[in-house]
Design a protein around this motif. Structure first.
Motif, PDB file in Angstrom:
ATOM      1  N   HIS A  99       0.746  -1.078   0.015  1.00  0.00           N
ATOM      2  CA  HIS A  99      -0.413   0.142  -0.203  1.00  0.00           C
ATOM      3  C   HIS A  99       1.153   1.084  -0.405  1.00  0.00           C
ATOM      4  CE1 HIS A  99      -3.789  -1.850   0.980  1.00  0.00           C
ATOM      5  NE2 HIS A  99      -3.260  -2.498   1.599  1.00  0.00           N
ATOM      6  N   PRO A 100       0.674   1.818  -0.828  1.00  0.00           N
ATOM      7  CA  PRO A 100       1.308   3.654  -0.888  1.00  0.00           C
ATOM      8  C   PRO A 100       1.821   4.204   0.914  1.00  0.00           C
ATOM      9  CG  PRO A 100       0.517   2.785  -3.225  1.00  0.00           C
ATOM     10  CD  PRO A 100      -0.068   1.968  -2.416  1.00  0.00           C
ATOM     11  N   VAL A 101       2.058   4.788   1.292  1.00  0.00           N
ATOM     12  CA  VAL A 101       1.972   5.693   2.392  1.00  0.00           C
ATOM     13  C   VAL A 101       1.774   7.080   1.975  1.00  0.00           C
ATOM     14  CG1 VAL A 101       2.145   5.822   4.665  1.00  0.00           C
ATOM     15  CG2 VAL A 101       1.560   3.659   4.039  1.00  0.00           C
ATOM     16  N   LYS A 102       1.515   7.281   2.444  1.00  0.00           N
ATOM     17  CA  LYS A 102       1.922   9.162   1.962  1.00  0.00           C
ATOM     18  C   LYS A 102       1.530  10.204   3.648  1.00  0.00           C
ATOM     19  CE  LYS A 102       2.004   8.145  -2.537  1.00  0.00           C
ATOM     20  NZ  LYS A 102       3.366   8.612  -2.810  1.00  0.00           N
ATOM     21  N   TRP A 103       1.941  11.136   3.500  1.00  0.00           N
ATOM     22  CA  TRP A 103       1.958  11.923   4.852  1.00  0.00           C
ATOM     23  C   TRP A 103       0.967  13.510   4.683  1.00  0.00           C
ATOM     24  CZ3 TRP A 103       2.586  10.938   9.781  1.00  0.00           C
ATOM     25  CH2 TRP A 103       2.811   9.891  10.190  1.00  0.00           C
ATOM     26  N   ALA A 104       0.478  13.799   5.137  1.00  0.00           N
ATOM     27  CA  ALA A 104      -0.655  14.756   4.940  1.00  0.00           C
ATOM     28  C   ALA A 104      -0.444  15.681   5.733  1.00  0.00           C
ATOM     29  CB  ALA A 104      -1.910  15.153   3.807  1.00  0.00           C
ATOM     30  N   TYR A 105      -0.526  17.044   5.772  1.00  0.00           N
ATOM     31  CA  TYR A 105      -0.941  18.132   7.519  1.00  0.00           C
ATOM     32  C   TYR A 105      -1.563  19.251   7.333  1.00  0.00           C
ATOM     33  CZ  TYR A 105       3.757  15.841   7.664  1.00  0.00           C
ATOM     34  OH  TYR A 105       4.777  14.558   7.776  1.00  0.00           O
ATOM     35  N   THR A 106      -2.508  19.078   8.383  1.00  0.00           N
ATOM     36  CA  THR A 106      -3.704  19.344   8.082  1.00  0.00           C
ATOM     37  C   THR A 106      -3.797  21.109   8.914  1.00  0.00           C
ATOM     38  OG1 THR A 106      -4.223  18.860  10.661  1.00  0.00           O
ATOM     39  CG2 THR A 106      -4.601  17.534   8.844  1.00  0.00           C
ATOM     40  N   SER A 107      -2.540  21.239   9.531  1.00  0.00           N
ATOM     41  CA  SER A 107      -2.538  22.771   9.792  1.00  0.00           C
ATOM     42  C   SER A 107      -1.801  23.762   8.838  1.00  0.00           C
ATOM     43  CB  SER A 107      -1.617  22.819  11.613  1.00  0.00           C
ATOM     44  OG  SER A 107      -0.991  24.174  11.945  1.00  0.00           O
ATOM     45  N   ARG A 108      -3.068  24.846   8.681  1.00  0.00           N
ATOM     46  CA  ARG A 108      -2.546  25.900   8.046  1.00  0.00           C
ATOM     47  C   ARG A 108      -1.090  26.611   8.528  1.00  0.00           C
ATOM     48  NH1 ARG A 108      -8.177  28.595   6.155  1.00  0.00           N
ATOM     49  NH2 ARG A 108      -9.883  26.558   5.754  1.00  0.00           N
ATOM     50  N   MET A 109      -1.441  26.991   9.745  1.00  0.00           N
ATOM     51  CA  MET A 109      -0.394  27.451  10.671  1.00  0.00           C
ATOM     52  C   MET A 109       1.266  26.977  10.584  1.00  0.00           C
ATOM     53  SD  MET A 109      -0.154  28.889  14.733  1.00  0.00           S
ATOM     54  CE  MET A 109      -0.508  27.097  14.682  1.00  0.00           C
ATOM     55  N   VAL A 110       0.995  25.935  10.962  1.00  0.00           N
ATOM     56  CA  VAL A 110       2.339  24.657  10.444  1.00  0.00           C
ATOM     57  C   VAL A 110       3.177  24.910   9.071  1.00  0.00           C
ATOM     58  CG1 VAL A 110       3.342  22.866  11.110  1.00  0.00           C
ATOM     59  CG2 VAL A 110       1.625  23.473  12.661  1.00  0.00           C
ATOM     60  N   ARG A 111       1.946  24.554   8.528  1.00  0.00           N
ATOM     61  CA  ARG A 111       2.605  24.397   6.864  1.00  0.00           C
ATOM     62  C   ARG A 111       3.540  25.812   6.919  1.00  0.00           C
ATOM     63  NH1 ARG A 111      -2.735  21.776   5.885  1.00  0.00           N
ATOM     64  NH2 ARG A 111      -2.966  23.948   4.701  1.00  0.00           N
ATOM     65  N   ALA A 112       2.869  27.209   6.836  1.00  0.00           N
ATOM     66  CA  ALA A 112       3.290  28.178   6.800  1.00  0.00           C
ATOM     67  C   ALA A 112       3.675  28.806   7.023  1.00  0.00           C
ATOM     68  CB  ALA A 112       1.718  29.303   7.329  1.00  0.00           C
ATOM     69  N   HIS A 113       3.781  28.206   8.913  1.00  0.00           N
ATOM     70  CA  HIS A 113       5.529  28.319   9.623  1.00  0.00           C
ATOM     71  C   HIS A 113       6.560  27.432   8.925  1.00  0.00           C
ATOM     72  CE1 HIS A 113       7.934  29.183  12.917  1.00  0.00           C
ATOM     73  NE2 HIS A 113       8.080  27.745  12.923  1.00  0.00           N
TER      74      HIS A 113
END
Length: 257
Positions: free
Chosen positions: A36-50
């Motif tokens: 199974h391909p395993v990917k990561w995603a991040y839900t916090s806009r603040m953290v992504r911007a930082h």
């Protein structure tokens, strides 16, 4: 396609050094679901911007990851919430992926069913609960979402097991003083602070063990000897097993898999 259903691990994200924990979880999930391909995603806009501003790191949001999977020919994906409770961030995740390019089956957060609470309590107890005159104090983020009830529910299960374990939150209804008074009434003379978080990052450094206005500071001022854990829940194999069970349950709901 012949490739198996992708698994997207959707975490809040953190501006601290969390990749060691995420890598640990990643390896466990890949071992449990070979092919199974395993990917990561991040839900916090603040953290992504930082992270983009300070380290030029592109942390992709769930919708973008699913769009890429759709372009690759996938029709379904499991989106596994890596949150601890079904709070604001979890429901934002559900809204974000609802009408994406790929149909999704959602894996629930750590604490979502009676079985989850029992398994989480067992994992905490297996990790070594202090004995004699030492108590453990689990400290979570807290929330103003109705899911705040997860914290006292977990506390009640741990209490029923006979362990001197207390549950508190950085944001919550119980004050720091009330919680520490409960620890003192238990007869404890020392306390171990345990982050009830997937990753022990900034909240550990500032709110739990910081120099001022922290739980460590308040406990020491109350006369307690303090030790603390530096690892979050994401490093505990038994906790990861609960997320893996949720992924398996989400896979089972996909038709004609």
């Amino acid at each position: 396609m012949s490739e198996k259903t992708p698994i997207v691990l959707a975490a809040f994200g953190t501006t601290s050094r969390a990749m060691d924990t995420y890598s640990h979880i990643d390896a466990a999930v890949k071992a449990a679901f070979p092919g199974h391909p395993v990917k990561w995603a991040y839900t916090s806009r603040m953290v992504r911007a930082h992270m983009k501003k300070h380290s030029n790191t592109n942390m992709r949001n769930p919708r973008l990851v699913l769009d890429e999977l759709g372009k690759g020919g996938h029709q379904w994906a499991v989106v596994q919430s890596m949150h601890l409770i079904c709070g604001h961030e979890f429901y934002r995740l559900v809204d974000e992926v609802r009408d994406g390019a790929v149909r999704t089956s959602i894996g629930l957060p750590l604490l979502a069913s009676p079985e989850d609470y029992e398994d989480t309590a067992a994992a905490i107890l297996q990790n070594g609960v202090p004995v004699n005159e030492t108590a453990a104090l689990l400290i979570g983020h807290g929330t103003d979402h109705p899911a705040w009830t997860a914290y006292p529910t977990l506390a009640r299960i741990l209490e029923a097991a006979g362990a001197n374990v207390h549950v508190a939150t950085i944001e919550g209804t119980s004050t720091m003083k009330e919680t520490i008074d409960d620890v003192l009434r238990s007869g404890a003379r020392s306390v171990r602070l345990v982050p009830l978080m997937l990753v022990a990052g900034v909240h550990l450094q500032e709110d739990i063990v910081g120099d001022e206005d922290s739980w460590r500071y308040a406990c020491e001022n109350a006369g307690l000897t303090v030790t603390f854990d530096t690892q979050g829940m994401g490093k505990h194999p038994s906790i990861i097993d609960i997320f893996i069970r949720h992924i398996r349950e989400a896979l089972e709901t996909i038709p004609d898999r």
